[in-house]
Design a protein around this motif. Structure first.
Motif, mmCIF file in Angstrom:
data_model
loop_
_atom_site.group_PDB
_atom_site.id
_atom_site.type_symbol
_atom_site.label_atom_id
_atom_site.label_comp_id
_atom_site.label_asym_id
_atom_site.label_seq_id
_atom_site.Cartn_x
_atom_site.Cartn_y
_atom_site.Cartn_z
ATOM 1 N N TYR A 194 41.810 40.506 38.830
ATOM 2 C CA TYR A 194 42.196 39.124 38.520
ATOM 3 C C TYR A 194 43.131 38.590 39.615
ATOM 4 N N GLN A 195 44.149 39.383 39.955
ATOM 5 C CA GLN A 195 45.104 38.940 40.980
ATOM 6 C C GLN A 195 44.459 38.850 42.352
ATOM 7 N N TYR A 196 43.554 39.757 42.652
ATOM 8 C CA TYR A 196 42.767 39.655 43.891
ATOM 9 C C TYR A 196 42.071 38.288 43.920
ATOM 10 N N GLY A 197 41.453 37.910 42.801
ATOM 11 C CA GLY A 197 40.740 36.627 42.715
ATOM 12 C C GLY A 197 41.676 35.438 42.866
ATOM 13 N N ILE A 198 42.854 35.514 42.235
ATOM 14 C CA ILE A 198 43.830 34.417 42.350
ATOM 15 C C ILE A 198 44.217 34.213 43.815
#
Lengths: 320, 320
Positions: free
Chosen positions: A191-195
């Protein structure tokens, strides 16, 4: 088969031959216009990381792509945009009412696909999807409101593009991982990679809008300058400018007496004086590195992560 | 507490104090405008039939009410309607973009509530809801298309109002019964009760639009005649008319030189010659009786069914 090929094949085999044609034809038109298929591909890539069954992720992946296209369809009405992916937008090709109603139906179609997720994962997937969908509407609303506000900060801007762009990439990755059975740590890292990837992506877009190569960049250069959009570049320039430059910039952006080319040239000139390009390049790099760092938290081999590593590096290096 | 009081209380306690205000204020405005709360009340009534726990049905019931209001919001944009429940519509009070975006968010809010349904019933409830939502969009599309078609039959019209009005009532009842644990036979009987009730309701609306009492009817009399809407009355008149009356009716409806009152009077005159009122009253009665007959198939006491029996009879007798 690559994740994108797999998705493309399955989007092409969705059947829109239903009545009334006036409702479904614009949906078919929108989904056949192409696009990167990045969001559903991310869901598949996330699943592949954990050797997930692609077919189990497919309905949610397609839901994410249809949802994305729904937002573009309604945004184009709101922004009065006439071209999308080289073709007339739905409200131009048909009319505004068609764009509203077929868009609504696309959102419903996304939920139809989503409810095909296996019952044991369904509540979690719905929760993540609904949260993301809400944030995208909130992001769109902020984007509209920022046009008429004079106190937009860099943080406000980053918050807005996080909502409008990043959360959909992040949620696509998390849903793919969740359905493939990944643990909470891996899900959140993706998720944080995507953000961070989404932020880097949007900021790179802001950069290319001014400094892109007109030959390879998809759109006309300078569009953001002409509509005085409060991008990362403009907001940074306003922060770095001395009072005189600040006034000059404000007058230029509001000036209707000069040509588009003159305006773009003069504003870019001030950006150059203020090294705005370098500041933005640095922040793109920062978010790309933050994205890559998240991948270290995922307990799978480096080899499997390669596709996500390459994706982030390709975004950073892209010129179009 | 009656089903309607229970619903009203719970709608009032939904919290819309979220940011950005520009997105949530129009939602609050729409949901606080009142309305009959018929759809969520039907879900509760269906649950009450089987001594269901109202709290278990509540999220789905609220989802149905929010969904209904979402359709009104977007329909008002498409129909360019300026007044709804005695107040300016959202696109008039704010603007069209706000109506589109806040409407989209309402649809998402409906799904958020829906996903609170207990996991063991969630897939079935989602399936029924999605099917209904699709049919409503299809019904709206047919409604728009019928305006420009000259070959609309009575069956076409009944199909359209079934999609646009009946399926939401029917699905509200079925979802309430399903969550309360009712069997398949009872669920389907309630669904069919809702379908027939919806048809009777809409046809009674068509009747009141011409023959209602201007003192008690909510809207101005004759609206359908002025916009030449192909209602049950007009379609019946066209079927019963001789060639001369048919031509007279067509010319009248297209005539822009006479006053609204003259037009309404002259068209009503032809309707009277053709006994269109009686024909429509008969079909309202037919669908009301069909609705009531469905209740016989439900294995609960007559006493418990009384509220649904009364509802159908009240609709049949209503004058406003």
């Amino acid at each position: 088969m690559t994740a994108i090929e797999y998705i493309q094949q399955n989007i092409d085999s969705l059947n829109w031959q239903r009545n009334p044609r006036g409702l479904y034809e614009p949906i078919e038109y929108t989904l056949q216009a192409g696009g990167k298929r990045l969001r559903p591909a991310l869901a598949i890539m996330a699943s592949d990381l954990f050797d997930g069954d692609r077919q189990k992720v497919l309905p949610a992946a397609l839901a994410l792509e249809i949802f994305h296209n729904f937002t573009l369809l309604h945004d184009d009405v709101m922004d009065n945009a006439s071209i999308r992916r080289g073709r007339p937008t739905v409200h131009v090709r048909w009319n505004e009412n068609t764009a509203i109603l077929s868009g609504d139906q696309m959102l419903i179609e996304a939920y139809k696909l989503l409810s095909q997720v296996k019952p044991d994962r369904l509540p979690e997937v719905l929760y993540l999807f609904n949260k993301m969908a809400t944030e995208i509407c909130e992001g769109q609303q902020y984007d509209v409101e920022f046009e008429n506000r004079d106190d937009v900060s860099l943080d406000d801007y980053l918050m807005m593009i996080r909502l409008k762009t990043s959360v959909l990439l992040a949620t696509s990755l998390q849903i793919g991982a969740l359905i493939a059975g990944a643990g909470q740590t891996a899900q959140l890292a993706l998720y944080q990679y995507g953000i961070n990837l989404g932020l880097a992506f949007q900021l790179q877009d802001d950069l290319l809008d001014v400094y892109g190569n007109p030959q390879t960049f998809g759109k006309a250069i300078g569009g953001d300058i002409l509509c005085a959009k409060k991008t990362y570049l403009l907001l940074t320039a306003m922060l770095k400018a001395d009072p005189q430059q600040k006034q000059q910039l404000s007058l230029l952006l509001a000036d209707h007496s000069i040509s588009d080319q003159q305006k773009i040239h003069a504003v870019t000139d001030i950006y150059n004086q203020l090294s705005v390009r370098q500041a933005c390049e640095e922040v793109v790099k920062k978010y790309t590195l933050l994205a890559l760092a998240e991948l270290d938290k995922i307990p799978v081999s480096e080899e499997k992560k390669l596709i996500l590593i390459n994706l982030a590096q390709k975004l950073l290096a892209r010129k179009e």
